[in-house]
Write an enzyme that holds these catalytic residues in place. Structure first.
Site, mmCIF file in Angstrom:
data_model
loop_
_atom_site.group_PDB
_atom_site.id
_atom_site.type_symbol
_atom_site.label_atom_id
_atom_site.label_comp_id
_atom_site.label_asym_id
_atom_site.label_seq_id
_atom_site.Cartn_x
_atom_site.Cartn_y
_atom_site.Cartn_z
ATOM 1 N N HIS A 215 0.872 -1.183 0.000
ATOM 2 C CA HIS A 215 0.000 0.000 0.000
ATOM 3 C C HIS A 215 0.903 1.225 0.000
ATOM 4 O O HIS A 215 1.544 1.518 -0.994
ATOM 5 C CB HIS A 215 -0.928 -0.089 1.216
ATOM 6 C CG HIS A 215 -2.051 0.897 1.243
ATOM 7 N ND1 HIS A 215 -2.361 1.726 0.215
ATOM 8 C CD2 HIS A 215 -2.965 1.184 2.223
ATOM 9 C CE1 HIS A 215 -3.393 2.483 0.533
ATOM 10 N NE2 HIS A 215 -3.784 2.175 1.744
ATOM 11 N N HIS B 175 -2.432 -1.734 -10.186
ATOM 12 C CA HIS B 175 -3.325 -1.170 -9.182
ATOM 13 C C HIS B 175 -4.595 -2.003 -9.148
ATOM 14 O O HIS B 175 -5.038 -2.482 -10.187
ATOM 15 C CB HIS B 175 -3.663 0.287 -9.537
ATOM 16 C CG HIS B 175 -4.190 1.051 -8.378
ATOM 17 N ND1 HIS B 175 -5.512 0.994 -8.009
ATOM 18 C CD2 HIS B 175 -3.569 1.875 -7.503
ATOM 19 C CE1 HIS B 175 -5.665 1.758 -6.946
ATOM 20 N NE2 HIS B 175 -4.518 2.290 -6.614
ATOM 21 N N ASP C 282 2.704 5.761 -6.991
ATOM 22 C CA ASP C 282 3.972 5.600 -6.281
ATOM 23 C C ASP C 282 5.182 5.516 -7.187
ATOM 24 O O ASP C 282 6.315 5.551 -6.710
ATOM 25 C CB ASP C 282 3.916 4.343 -5.410
ATOM 26 C CG ASP C 282 3.008 4.549 -4.217
ATOM 27 O OD1 ASP C 282 3.045 5.652 -3.658
ATOM 28 O OD2 ASP C 282 2.268 3.614 -3.864
HETATM 29 N N1 ACO Z 1 4.638 -6.466 -11.323
HETATM 30 C C1 ACO Z 1 4.488 -7.638 -11.988
HETATM 31 N N2 ACO Z 1 3.346 -8.310 -12.078
HETATM 32 C C2 ACO Z 1 2.285 -7.779 -11.467
HETATM 33 C C3 ACO Z 1 2.334 -6.575 -10.772
HETATM 34 C C4 ACO Z 1 3.569 -5.910 -10.709
HETATM 35 N N3 ACO Z 1 3.697 -4.755 -10.061
HETATM 36 N N4 ACO Z 1 1.120 -6.280 -10.265
HETATM 37 C C5 ACO Z 1 0.309 -7.281 -10.636
HETATM 38 N N5 ACO Z 1 1.014 -8.183 -11.381
HETATM 39 C C6 ACO Z 1 0.473 -9.379 -12.035
HETATM 40 C C7 ACO Z 1 0.177 -10.470 -11.027
HETATM 41 O O1 ACO Z 1 1.290 -11.321 -10.851
HETATM 42 C C8 ACO Z 1 -0.994 -11.151 -11.697
HETATM 43 O O2 ACO Z 1 -0.486 -11.951 -12.740
HETATM 44 P P1 ACO Z 1 -1.132 -13.395 -13.033
HETATM 45 O O3 ACO Z 1 -2.535 -13.085 -13.495
HETATM 46 O O4 ACO Z 1 -0.262 -13.995 -14.069
HETATM 47 O O5 ACO Z 1 -1.108 -14.117 -11.720
HETATM 48 C C9 ACO Z 1 -1.760 -10.018 -12.356
HETATM 49 O O6 ACO Z 1 -0.761 -9.013 -12.608
HETATM 50 C C10 ACO Z 1 -2.863 -9.441 -11.483
HETATM 51 O O7 ACO Z 1 -2.292 -9.042 -10.238
HETATM 52 P P2 ACO Z 1 -3.020 -9.105 -8.828
HETATM 53 O O8 ACO Z 1 -1.984 -9.321 -7.767
HETATM 54 O O9 ACO Z 1 -4.186 -10.037 -8.902
HETATM 55 O O10 ACO Z 1 -3.584 -7.647 -8.723
HETATM 56 P P3 ACO Z 1 -4.116 -6.982 -7.412
HETATM 57 O O11 ACO Z 1 -5.207 -6.087 -7.843
HETATM 58 O O12 ACO Z 1 -4.454 -7.995 -6.364
HETATM 59 O O13 ACO Z 1 -2.847 -6.182 -6.878
HETATM 60 C C11 ACO Z 1 -1.311 -4.473 -6.430
HETATM 61 C C12 ACO Z 1 -2.691 -4.813 -6.979
HETATM 62 C C13 ACO Z 1 -1.145 -5.034 -5.009
HETATM 63 C C14 ACO Z 1 -1.151 -2.957 -6.363
HETATM 64 C C15 ACO Z 1 -0.236 -5.087 -7.361
HETATM 65 O O14 ACO Z 1 -0.368 -4.599 -8.687
HETATM 66 C C16 ACO Z 1 1.178 -4.859 -6.861
HETATM 67 O O15 ACO Z 1 1.671 -5.618 -6.023
HETATM 68 N N6 ACO Z 1 1.872 -3.806 -7.369
HETATM 69 C C17 ACO Z 1 3.195 -3.462 -6.897
HETATM 70 C C18 ACO Z 1 3.090 -2.734 -5.567
HETATM 71 C C19 ACO Z 1 2.579 -1.334 -5.734
HETATM 72 O O16 ACO Z 1 3.034 -0.575 -6.593
HETATM 73 N N7 ACO Z 1 1.643 -0.931 -4.853
HETATM 74 C C20 ACO Z 1 1.096 0.431 -4.840
HETATM 75 C C21 ACO Z 1 -0.342 0.407 -5.151
HETATM 76 S S1 ACO Z 1 -0.971 2.022 -5.224
HETATM 77 C C22 ACO Z 1 -1.191 2.475 -3.606
HETATM 78 O O17 ACO Z 1 -1.310 1.695 -2.699
HETATM 79 C C23 ACO Z 1 -1.210 3.892 -3.373
#
Ligand code: ACO
Length: 429
Positions: free
Chosen positions: A267, A306, A362
């Protein structure tokens, strides 16, 4: 015509008519579907609440597919360009833009309450020399509830208002002191001649000069960053504030819970993780192998993806512009080149395109914060200061929403049942 859903329960052959309102069905209507009268009703399994609305809210609108973000109906791009953080805070809390008089009173009140009780300073000084500022912020905001016991009277509108003003006012003071603590520098008292954001910078960076005056471009950039972070509807930390607030605890305790949620790397901690990632990549040549590692599932590209935005995060665009303004004052952060190249590659790469992974708020904010000489541990504190009006607006809405109940989800129990307990002395004999 009222919209509805017809559900046929194949266990019993019975059909149910479930009304659809605002694109949702009520979980309670599903609960009436039972295999037998004495059996539990059907429930919804939704870890992470990815498809569950927990409230009705008129604060923030997001269209994740189109990349739209509005506070009380006003597009974030216009607010970031033309408003100030305190005006946006007023808008979030009160639902409408202030008149000149309302604005002046609001700014006066927030400015008046920037000081904290000396005992707050005393216990903040008691933290270990290397305490994470976010831990200090969480603890000190929670502790404010002990200084304002009246805050527990959450059904009184006047009491609610004063706590809201206090919290918005004191957050920069507590945040700045957490920063100074880790640096071993004396805490700086608020300078109420300065604007909200200029005063924050003064409490962070003032040394022996009689008045600290930050560069106007820096003040504006930081104020814009606060605006961009001010609310984001039912995200993890806001959900924490609402969930804890639903027990009718005082708002300081509820917001402290929000700060705890924001502390986590998925987050608010993401921009700190972005910066570490950029430093680890080190140079543009290493980007392809890094991207390959992400695609192989070894790690995530931090600052990308996101839960809601399946398009470019509108806030990331504004931050990119703020980067230029800040770097004009501070000189360019060499990591910017790596970030821009990473973004370019990722936006063309099938892995990211297919999963609709775009830069989020971010991705660039950490670069600005570093240019402003904040250590990574402070990034989340800055986020928390910006998010405070949003948490409070959501909390306020919660306290007045007759439909809200104490948050208490169901579970699917998967453990053992009715085991016979054997006392330790017998088991270990
Ligand atoms: N890098 C690589 N792959 C990713 C990323 C990433 N940053 N984010 C998602 N994916 C992939 C997942 O592995 C998944 O792939 P799959 O379908 O082959 O398994 C697919 O994309 C969907 O991802 P989920 O984890 O289901 O997406 P979710 O909505 O649960 O997660 C999150 C969102 C937590 C923000 C995620 O994208 C992430 O971890 N990002 C990196 C951390 C980040 O930047 N967080 C800041 C968010 S903004 C905020 O809080 C202000």
């Amino acid at each position: 015509m009222t919209e509805s859903l017809t559900v046929r329960d194949n266990r019993t052959g019975l059909e149910y008519e479930v009304p659809i309102t605002d694109g949702t069905i009520r979980a309670a209507d599903i609960g009436q579907i039972k295999p037998a009268e004495d059996q539990p009703g059907l429930a919804v399994y939704d870890p992470g609440f990815v498809n569950t609305a927990s409230c009705r809210s008129s604060i923030t609108y997001i269209d994740g597919d189109k990349g739209v973000l509005e506070y009380r109906g006003y597009p974030i791009e216009q607010l970031a360009e033309k408003s100030t953080f305190l005006e946006v805070a007023y808008l979030l809390i009160h639902g409408e833009l202030p008149s000149r008089e309302e604005y002046d009173t609001w700014v006066h009140n927030v400015t008046y309450h920037t000081f904290v009780h000396e005992n707050v300073k005393g216990f903040m000084e008691g933290f270990r020399y290397d305490a994470h500022p976010m831990g200090m912020l969480m603890a000190s905001v929670g502790a404010l509830s002990t200084f304002y016991p009246d805050a527990s009277n959450i059904s009184d509108p006047e009491t609610r208002d004063i706590q809201i003003i206090r919290m918005i006012a004191k957050m920069p003071t507590l945040g700045a002191w957490s920063f100074r603590h880790a640096q071993g520098k004396p805490y700086v008292y608020p300078d109420n001649d300065l604007s909200y954001t200029a005063n924050f910078l003064s409490m962070l960076f003032k040394m022996s000069e009689s008045k600290y005056e930050a560069d106007e471009r820096i003040v504006k950039a930081l104020d814009t960053l606060f605006i961009l972070h001010a609310d984001h509807e039912q995200n993890c930390s806001t959900n924490a504030v609402r969930s804890v607030g639903s027990s009718q605890v005082d708002p300081y305790s509820a917001v402290a819970a929000g700060i705890g949620a924001l502390y986590g790397p998925l987050h608010g901690g993401a921009n700190e993780a972005v910066l570490r990632m950029l430093k680890r990549i080190g140079s543009k040549e290493n980007i392809p192998s890094f991207i390959q590692g992400v695609k192989d599932g070894n790690e995530r590209l931090m600052g990308f993806g996101h839960r809601v935005y399946k398009n470019y995060d509108p806030r990331a665009k504004i931050i990119k512009k703020a980067c230029d303004d800040v770097f004009e004052v501070t000189g360019v952060n060499p990591l910017l080149e790596i970030a821009q190249e990473l973004e370019k590659i990722a936006l063309e790469d099938e892995y990211f395109v297919k999963r609709k992974l775009y830069p989020n708020v971010d991705f660039y904010s950490g670069l600005i914060y570093e240019a402003l000489q904040f250590p990574p541990e402070m990034f989340t504190v800055l986020f928390a200061i910006g998010r405070t009006p949003g948490w409070l607006a959501q909390w306020l809405e919660l306290t007045q929403d007759k439909e809200q109940k104490i948050a208490r989800p169901k579970q699917i129990y998967t453990g053992a049942r009715t085991l016979d307990f054997v006392p330790a002395a017998e088991r270990w004999a």
